[in-house]
Design an enzyme around this catalytic site. Structure first.
Site, PDB file in Angstrom:
ATOM      1  N   HIS A   1      54.804  80.988 -36.270  1.00  0.00           N
ATOM      2  CA  HIS A   1      53.485  81.511 -36.589  1.00  0.00           C
ATOM      3  C   HIS A   1      52.850  82.062 -35.323  1.00  0.00           C
ATOM      4  O   HIS A   1      53.219  81.692 -34.217  1.00  0.00           O
ATOM      5  CB  HIS A   1      52.590  80.415 -37.171  1.00  0.00           C
ATOM      6  CG  HIS A   1      53.173  79.774 -38.379  1.00  0.00           C
ATOM      7  ND1 HIS A   1      53.246  80.409 -39.593  1.00  0.00           N
ATOM      8  CD2 HIS A   1      53.748  78.569 -38.559  1.00  0.00           C
ATOM      9  CE1 HIS A   1      53.820  79.607 -40.474  1.00  0.00           C
ATOM     10  NE2 HIS A   1      54.154  78.480 -39.867  1.00  0.00           N
ATOM     11  N   ALA A   2      51.877  82.925 -35.488  1.00  0.00           N
ATOM     12  CA  ALA A   2      51.073  83.477 -34.402  1.00  0.00           C
ATOM     13  C   ALA A   2      51.916  83.961 -33.221  1.00  0.00           C
ATOM     14  O   ALA A   2      52.748  84.838 -33.368  1.00  0.00           O
ATOM     15  CB  ALA A   2      50.016  82.465 -33.967  1.00  0.00           C
TER      16      ALA A   2
END
Length: 90
Positions: free
Chosen positions: A15-16
């Site tokens: 993620h991110a």
């Protein structure tokens, strides 16, 4: 076709920031790479797509499968596995 299994090493999962780092590295390869969760390999995504990466919902410790075809596929997958298995800043 070449294939590698990797274990997500980033505590933030895919993620991110870790997804952005991985997508950039996948886009830089000379071959197209796909990624899927090992538990559901029929749902594969373009590894260079940050939306696709976030769509698989891979968390810390999950196994993913990378595939690529063509000249340089083995080297590309080896490099990408190293990125996935390394802690990335979230």
């Amino acid at each position: 076709m070449s294939e590698r299994t990797a274990t997500i090493g980033s505590k933030a999962g895919l993620h991110a920031r870790p997804a952005a780092v991985f997508a950039e590295a996948a886009a830089a390869q000379s071959v197209d790479v796909t990624i899927a969760k090992a538990a559901s390999p029929e749902e594969s995504f373009d590894a260079a797509s940050i939306l696709g990466l976030m769509g698989i919902g891979a968390e810390y410790g999950d196994k993913v499968v990378l595939t690529a075809d063509g000249e340089g596929a083995d080297a590309a997958l080896d490099e990408l596995v190293t990125i996935l298995e390394t802690e990335q800043d979230a």
